[in-house]
Design an enzyme around this catalytic site. Structure first.
Site, PDB file in Angstrom:
ATOM      1  N   SER B 332       0.693  -1.223   0.008  1.00 39.82           N
ATOM      2  CA  SER B 332      -0.052  -0.005   0.041  1.00 39.82           C
ATOM      3  C   SER B 332       0.914   1.381   0.087  1.00 39.82           C
ATOM      4  O   SER B 332       0.590   2.388  -0.265  1.00 39.82           O
ATOM      5  CB  SER B 332      -0.915   0.038   1.120  1.00 39.82           C
ATOM      6  OG  SER B 332      -1.680  -1.118   1.210  1.00 39.82           O
ATOM      7  N   ASP B 371     -10.975  -6.307   0.217  1.00 42.28           N
ATOM      8  CA  ASP B 371     -10.308  -5.192   0.874  1.00 42.28           C
ATOM      9  C   ASP B 371      -9.749  -5.753   2.155  1.00 42.28           C
ATOM     10  O   ASP B 371     -10.360  -6.711   2.530  1.00 42.28           O
ATOM     11  CB  ASP B 371     -11.494  -3.873   0.925  1.00 42.28           C
ATOM     12  CG  ASP B 371     -10.640  -2.771   1.580  1.00 42.28           C
ATOM     13  OD1 ASP B 371     -10.190  -2.688   2.638  1.00 42.28           O
ATOM     14  OD2 ASP B 371     -11.020  -1.837   0.799  1.00 42.28           O
ATOM     15  N   HIS B 377     -14.970   0.306   3.332  1.00 42.17           N
ATOM     16  CA  HIS B 377     -14.972   1.808   3.946  1.00 42.17           C
ATOM     17  C   HIS B 377     -16.145   2.490   3.601  1.00 42.17           C
ATOM     18  O   HIS B 377     -16.134   3.671   3.883  1.00 42.17           O
ATOM     19  CB  HIS B 377     -13.694   2.309   3.468  1.00 42.17           C
ATOM     20  CG  HIS B 377     -12.508   1.574   3.672  1.00 42.17           C
ATOM     21  ND1 HIS B 377     -11.655   0.648   3.166  1.00 42.17           N
ATOM     22  CD2 HIS B 377     -11.692   1.363   5.039  1.00 42.17           C
ATOM     23  CE1 HIS B 377     -10.811   0.188   3.559  1.00 42.17           C
ATOM     24  NE2 HIS B 377     -10.832   0.734   4.859  1.00 42.17           N
ATOM     25  N   CYS B 390      -7.980   2.320   1.593  1.00 41.77           N
ATOM     26  CA  CYS B 390      -8.861   1.641   0.946  1.00 41.77           C
ATOM     27  C   CYS B 390      -8.304   0.924  -0.345  1.00 41.77           C
ATOM     28  O   CYS B 390      -7.893   1.531  -1.044  1.00 41.77           O
ATOM     29  CB  CYS B 390      -9.910   2.513   0.699  1.00 41.77           C
ATOM     30  SG  CYS B 390     -11.199   1.728  -0.134  1.00 41.77           S
TER      31      CYS B 390
END
Lengths: 378, 626
Positions: B332, B371, B377, B390
């Site tokens: 991420s 996710d 989210h 996210c």
């Protein structure tokens, strides 16, 4: 030229039979005596350098005998004939050089020999005599000092064989041949400005020559300047030679006492580096004696050259003498670390046949040129 | 009218006579020169040559140069030279090599396991060289040698200087180490210059800057008698022996801050991983951690085979520089860059929202991409998507951008390229693309780019790998708002003799130019939200900081769970756990430091990696160590 005469040209009360005999045979007593002295010296030293090897030594004696025979024979040839035979001899030499370049045996990495079955024959040796003779022949009839055009012709006469010999490759002999020819020019009275011009050309050609030099030749020059830079490689000969000489001191270690350790390290001890052996065994005194003998020999020859009746004779005799000097200087210089290692033997002493014959042949020619008086000045 | 010359015999004879005289003079001079030379050799230098001919030899003794010192940016000494005793063998002076070596093993001066290496080294060096075979001798061993030295001709004791690293294992992957010269080393160095040097740089800065650090070797000639002992040349007229003085190596000033390095290493103690801290305005590497590490002093003094094997067999691989050579999925951490790519392409605007349900699937496909938050989210805009990390938002974005655009943008940032750091061994990782797949694989099925691969590229998974250095390098672009510099360890060189300091200019790389430069601040703002906003993934780690931190957490998957399965940290074996990542820079408005942290199998980036970065920032930005 003034100077002491040795009772040859004018028979005096003491010369008697011997003087007349010598004169009849066109021989020069003092010159022969000096040659004999040096040759004897050489034979003496060679015995030690050969490690007491009888066959090697006797071979050298035979060669010496052969060379002496050639010398005495040539001394009988009238100077006139020598002059006439020069152009054909030169031409033959050139042709043989071409033959060597095309067909020559490759011995020791250099194409120098022509194997004629009986003996190995080096055409470049002939040229050592043929070239100066040819130059002198050319200048004999022409007004001296030589004009620029004539000088150029002489240079060409010298250059052709020189380049061929250098390409064999045999840089040492090539330089000797060139020197012999150029000395003729010098003695003929080449103007100083031309001498400097030629020297300048030579200096300018040096970098070009450097480019064409083989690796080992380049290395030889470099290690001369600093032999210690490559103590186990190219500088080896020079270092070992100097050790041998230096350790001899003033009186030397004695005949046959040269430390084998040192000599074993001199791969060419009986040929090019024999002067080191002399230095180690007979010391400074022995070497100075030899140098004195050489000096006397050269002096006598110069004296004789001056008294040659013909231009041709003077020029050839002078060139032969000074070429002999070059041999001595280059060899002793190389062995003591003053000059780069070039394959030039110590004249009349180093082991080896062809060179000995050429040298003594030269002296025979010299004596002929001096001894044959002409009835008519030419 | 041409002048006709007439042959004038008389004049010619005169000229000839004169020339003969000149020649005679030259002859006398030349032979006189030779005579003079003989006099020099045989009288003046007689002692020297006489000595030489008696079997004395001139031994060439090397004078090794002082190796350059290495300092950190504050002038603290990181690598120096201290005296050490070593045993050398001179092959030509040894009577029976086998017996000598056996005796040395008996006396415990050599280990049996070292014999092969010793023989090999002796073979490759010249017979008259004194070759070091043992680099560190204890006092006890020195004494033992002294007692038995008469049994070991050709074996000598030499006092040399050996490399010493006062900080030990701290910063070892930056400095590298020096070790005994091996046969491979001889291929890349000039052996004659290393005549007396026992060691050469093997890795790191020590190796990359070997030429500068080593200096130039010297030597000295020593007269040595048949036993090999030096002969005093008393009585010689002049000292004929040569000496060539060595030239000391240059000193290096690193960009490294060793105290900061120590802070970072302590914050990561007990873990496997890497951390890199850069100055985004010059490329200076202030910290480069790779753990576990090892003590370089062991190498400098001659590491024993036992110790070395322990290092190479260690499953945690302490010799491996994870910061430069470890390639991991960035996870991420690349989301801010993805968002920037999206803004630049015009596909998204900051205010655009997307709904995250907790999973994503491609049209006409039932495969679910999850996710990390199972329930999703909800509706998020770009800033929120970065703040809470996210995944679904970025799956969508990746598909919209398409892999080629992603590849081209990320390549500009430096992914898949070498950073050009001044050390060997850097890996480039992989920035995947359809073209890359075609060349990387040989089987037809593998060469096809699947749409699903684009999806996971959006969250930094799949074939995408990068080194921690590349992560820091990429984050530096954000910090410097597009400007880009080659990372570097060495920032100045000091002349050992004059002390003159020569600073090296930072090496700029092509800047990353945005169509709309305002986008930089948009992304930075989103990254600040990660550490300050509600539900920001790194809020806890950033709490209490005196400065603003712009960062991004990352969790790189090592082990993929089935379609419906649960990822349960406790049950999955430790080495299959996700890697924890965190990239950040601070202060956000005018960054002074960029940090990238990776903790192997650490789990979540926020809980494991971010605190390390916080510790580094605190130490650097607050001025005082924690």
């Amino acid at each position: 030229m003034s100077g002491p005469t040795f009772g040859i040209s004018s028979p005096g009360p003491d010369t008697g039979h011997r003087g007349r005999l010598f004169k009849a045979l066109h021989l020069d007593g003092p010159l022969l005596a000096l040659i004999a002295a040096i040759a004897a010296f050489g034979v003496f030293v060679l015995y030690s350098a050969a490690g007491g090897s009888i066959p090697m030594w006797t071979r050298q004696l035979l060669r010496l005998a052969l060379a002496v025979a050639v010398m005495l024979t040539l001394a009988q040839v009238p100077a006139r004939f020598l002059r006439m035979l020069t152009p054909p001899a030169y031409l033959a030499g050139i042709l043989m050089l071409i033959a060597v370049t095309l067909f020559g045996d490759v011995g020791k990495g250099a194409q120098r020999w022509l194997d004629l079955g009986l003996i190995r024959f080096q055409p470049s040796e002939i040229m050592k005599l043929a070239v100066p003779m040819m130059c002198a022949w050319y200048l004999h009839d022409r007004p001296l000092p030589a004009s620029p055009r004539h000088t150029l012709v002489v240079v060409l006469i010298v250059l052709a064989p020189t380049l061929m010999i250098a390409a064999q490759p045999d840089l040492g002999t090539a330089l000797l041949v060139a020197a012999a020819g150029l000395l003729v020019l010098f003695l003929a009275g080449l103007r100083w400005r031309f001498i400097f011009a030629l020297l300048g050309l030579g200096a300018a050609a040096a970098p070009i020559a450097w480019y064409f030099m083989h690796d080992y030749q380049q290395r030889r020059v470099l290690t001369l300047l600093n032999p210690q830079s490559d103590p186990l490689g190219a500088g080896y000969h020079i270092i070992q030679s100097q050790i041998a000489i230096g350790s001899g001191g003033v009186f030397g270690k004695g005949w046959m006492e040269g430390s084998q350790a040192q000599l074993e390290f001199l791969p060419e001890r009986s040929t090019d580096f024999i002067f080191s052996v002399i230095g180690e065994e007979l010391g400074l005194l022995g070497q100075l004696l030899l140098l004195a003998l050489y000096l006397a020999l050269i002096g006598r020859c110069l004296f004789l050259a001056d008294r040659c009746p013909s231009t041709f004779g003077r020029l050839v005799a002078g060139s032969i003498t000074l070429t002999f000097f070059v041999y001595v200087f280059v060899n002793t210089g190389m062995v003591t670390g003053l000059l780069p290692v070039v394959g030039i033997p110590l004249p009349l002493i180093s082991y080896g046949g062809t060179s000995m014959v050429t040298l003594l042949a030269g002296f025979g020619i010299l004596m002929s040129l001096h001894g044959h008086r002409q009835l008519v000045r030419s | 009218m041409r002048r006709v010359r007439v042959k004038d015999i008389y004049r010619e004879q005169q000229t000839f006579g004169l020339r003969i005289v000149i020649a005679a003079a030259v002859v006398v001079l030349a032979l006189g020169l030779v005579a003079g030379r003989l006099f020099w050799l045989q009288v003046v230098r007689f002692d020297y040559y006489a000595g030489l001919s008696q079997g004395n030899r001139v031994r060439i003794e090397p004078l090794p140069p002082d190796r350059g010192l290495i300092f950190d940016r504050e002038g603290r000494l990181l690598a120096e030279n201290t005296p050490a005793h070593q045993l050398t063998i001179t092959r030509e002076e040894v009577h029976d090599l086998g017996a000598t070596l056996a005796r040395m093993v008996d006396l415990e001066l050599l280990e049996p396991g070292d014999l092969e290496r010793v023989r090999q080294v002796l073979r490759t060096r010249r017979a008259f060289e004194a070759v070091p075979v043992r680099l560190r001798l204890t006092d006890e061993e020195i004494a033992r040698y002294a007692v038995h030295r008469h049994e070991l001709p050709g074996v000598d004791l030499a006092t040399r200087v050996a490399r010493f690293y006062p900080y030990g294992p701290v910063g070892v992957h930056v400095l590298g180490y020096v070790g005994a010269i091996s046969e491979e080393d001889l291929q890349r160095i000039d052996p004659s210059d290393y005549f007396g040097t026992a060691t050469v740089g093997k890795t790191g800065v020590e190796r990359f800057y070997e030429d500068a650090l080593h200096g130039v070797g010297g030597f000295r000639e020593v007269l040595v008698n048949a036993e090999g002992r030096s002969v005093a040349t008393s009585g010689a007229v002049a000292d004929p022996l040569r000496i060539k003085l060595p030239a000391a190596g240059a000193d290096l000033e690193l960009a490294l801050d060793i105290q900061l390095q120590r802070v970072a290493e302590e914050a990561m103690a007990g873990r496997r991983g890497a951390a890199v801290a850069l100055d985004p305005w010059s490329g200076d590497v202030l910290t480069l951690v790779s753990l576990p590490a090892f003590d370089p002093n062991k190498f400098a003094r001659g590491i024993s085979t036992v110790d070395y094997r322990a290092l190479t067999d260690d499953p945690d691989q302490p010799l491996y520089n994870r910061a430069l050579r470890g390639t991991y999925p960035p996870g991420s951490t690349i989301k801010p860059l993805m968002a920037l790519a999206g803004l630049e392409s015009g596909l998204i605007a900051p205010g655009d929202t997307k709904f995250c349900s907790g999973s994503f699937h491609l049209p006409r496909s039932s495969h679910r991409y999850r996710d990390w938050k199972k329930e999703g989210h909800g509706t998020v805009d770009m800033r929120e998507a970065v703040m809470v990390s996210c995944d679904v938002y970025f799956y969508n974005l990746a598909v919209s951008l398409g892999i080629q655009r992603i590849h081209d943008f990320m390549s500009k940032i430096g992914f898949g390229q070498p950073t050009g750091i001044d050390v060997y061994g850097e890996r480039t990782g992989v920035m995947p693309s359809p073209a890359w797949k075609k060349t990387a694989f040989t089987s037809r099925e593998m060469q096809v780019w699947f749409p699903g691969e684009t999806v996971i590229t959006g969250i930094g998974q799949g074939f995408w790998t990068a080194t921690p250095l590349q992560l820091a390098h990429a984050t530096a672009v954000l910090a410097a708002r597009g400007r880009h510099f080659k990372p570097r360890f060495v920032r100045a060189v000091r002349d050992p003799v004059t002390g003159a300091r020569t600073a090296r200019e930072p090496a700029p790389l092509p800047s990353v130019a945005l169509g709309n430069p305002a986008n930089w601040e948009v992304i930075v703002d989103a990254m600040v939200a990660v550490t300050t906003g509600a539900h920001g993934t790194a809020v806890r780690a950033a709490r209490g900081a005196q400065y603003s931190i712009a960062g991004k957490t990352g969790t790189a998957q090592v082990y993929s769970v089935g379609q419906t399965g649960q990822y349960d940290e406790k049950t999955v074996a430790e080495r299959l756990r996700d890697h924890a990542l965190f990239v950040a820079f601070a202060p956000a408005e005018k960054p002074r430091l960029v940090v990238a942290v990776l903790v192997e199998n650490g789990g979540h980036g926020s809980s494991v990696a971010a605190p390390v970065a916080r510790a580094i920032f605190d130490a650097y930005l607050s001025g005082a160590p924690p």
